[in-house]
Enzyme design. Structure first.
Site, PDB file in Angstrom:
ATOM      1  CG  LEU A   1      -1.880  -1.185   1.350  1.00 54.17           C
ATOM      2  CD1 LEU A   1      -2.765  -1.009   2.583  1.00 54.17           C
ATOM      3  CD2 LEU A   1      -2.718  -1.371   0.095  1.00 54.17           C
TER       4      LEU A   1
ATOM      5  N   GLY B   1       1.971  -9.271   6.138  1.00 55.67           N
ATOM      6  CA  GLY B   1       2.531  -8.519   7.258  1.00 55.67           C
ATOM      7  C   GLY B   1       2.501  -7.038   6.961  1.00 55.67           C
ATOM      8  N   GLY B   2       2.300  -6.214   7.982  1.00 50.52           N
ATOM      9  CA  GLY B   2       2.254  -4.774   7.766  1.00 50.52           C
ATOM     10  C   GLY B   2       1.173  -4.409   6.765  1.00 50.52           C
ATOM     11  CG  ASP B   3       2.046  -1.232   4.061  1.00 51.86           C
ATOM     12  OD1 ASP B   3       3.015  -2.001   4.212  1.00 51.86           O
ATOM     13  OD2 ASP B   3       2.150  -0.096   3.562  1.00 51.86           O
ATOM     14  CD  GLU B   4       5.105  -7.517   1.202  1.00 52.89           C
ATOM     15  OE1 GLU B   4       5.507  -8.532   0.590  1.00 52.89           O
ATOM     16  OE2 GLU B   4       5.859  -6.792   1.888  1.00 52.89           O
TER      17      GLU B   4
END
Length: 249
Positions: A124, A166-169
């Site tokens: 993102l 994970g995170g924005d992935e």
């Protein structure tokens, strides 16, 4: 459902065993077997073998004890199996969005070996600024909405599979017949994710940098496919092609 531990079951079994022994001794000492038989025979004198009677009582109580123990053990085994299944499911799903995670994606890639497969990795754009302005709560809502949109797209793709890595992935897996199928999916993802996301504090927008890698007839394993798609995604992210950037490998 029983959740007793083996130690608890052992104590209960020992207590039942002692009870069976006490009842048997009491029957022998007090002549209850003779009394019972005479009552049943309308006071006709009848000598019952005390050892046979004692054995019958003992075996009956022991059988009941063992049946109860077996029932408890079966219940415990069922409970453990359900807990293990729940743990396996939890280990393969993202705690925030509820969609599959990286482990589930890798396993799905292995299952699809030998098929024409395209892996899209999505990062993102602008997510950090949303976190900075709206806090982690706002960022979490964005991730949940992105997950919902990706799952909606997945429903229309043959063999589609979505995971948060994970995170924005995120990862998006699908069956393809040609490179055009992957490109079409990438365009739709970029378009749908670019639509405003409504938060209590106001609307926000995110972009999507997407990298793709294609496995032809399983000639690329999961690790290699992830590495190629990851490289393509970061190439797309660093390329100056705003607002939507798409890279392929």
């Amino acid at each position: 459902m029983s959740t007793h531990s083996p130690a608890r079951l052992s104590i209960e079994g020992g207590a039942a065993f002692l009870l069976a022994t006490a009842v048997t001794i009491a029957c022998v000492v007090n002549g209850w077997f003779d009394h019972l038989c005479m009552t049943l025979r309308r006071s006709e004198r009848y000598e019952l073998d005390e050892f046979v009677g004692a054995g019958a009582v003992f075996m009956t109580v022991t059988a009941i004890m063992l049946a109860r123990r077996e029932w408890q053990l079966r219940g415990q085994l069922k409970f453990v199996a359900e807990q293990e299944q729940t743990a396996r499911e939890a280990a393969r799903h993202d705690y925030l969005t509820g969609i599959p995670n990286r482990l589930a994606l890798v396993e799905r890639l292995d299952d699809m070996a030998g098929e024409e497969t395209a892996l899209l990795l999505i990062d993102l754009d602008g997510f950090k600024s949303i976190n900075d302005r709206h806090g982690h709560a706002g960022g979490d809502e964005v991730l949940k909405e992105v997950s919902r949109r990706l799952m909606k797209i997945r429903a229309s793709e043959r063999g589609g599979f979505v995971a948060r890595l994970g995170g924005d992935e995120f990862g998006f897996l699908l069956h393809v017949q040609s490179a055009r199928d992957a490109q079409a999916a990438m365009r739709r993802i970029a378009r749908d994710l670019a639509r405003p996301i409504h938060l209590p504090e106001g609307s926000v927008t995110v972009g999507a940098s997407i990298g793709s890698a294609t496995a032809t007839a399983g000639r690329i394993n999961a690790d290699t496919l992830l590495r190629i798609a990851d490289t393509a995604m970061y190439d797309a992210k660093h390329a100056r092609q705003a607002p939507r950037r798409v890279g392929t490998a």
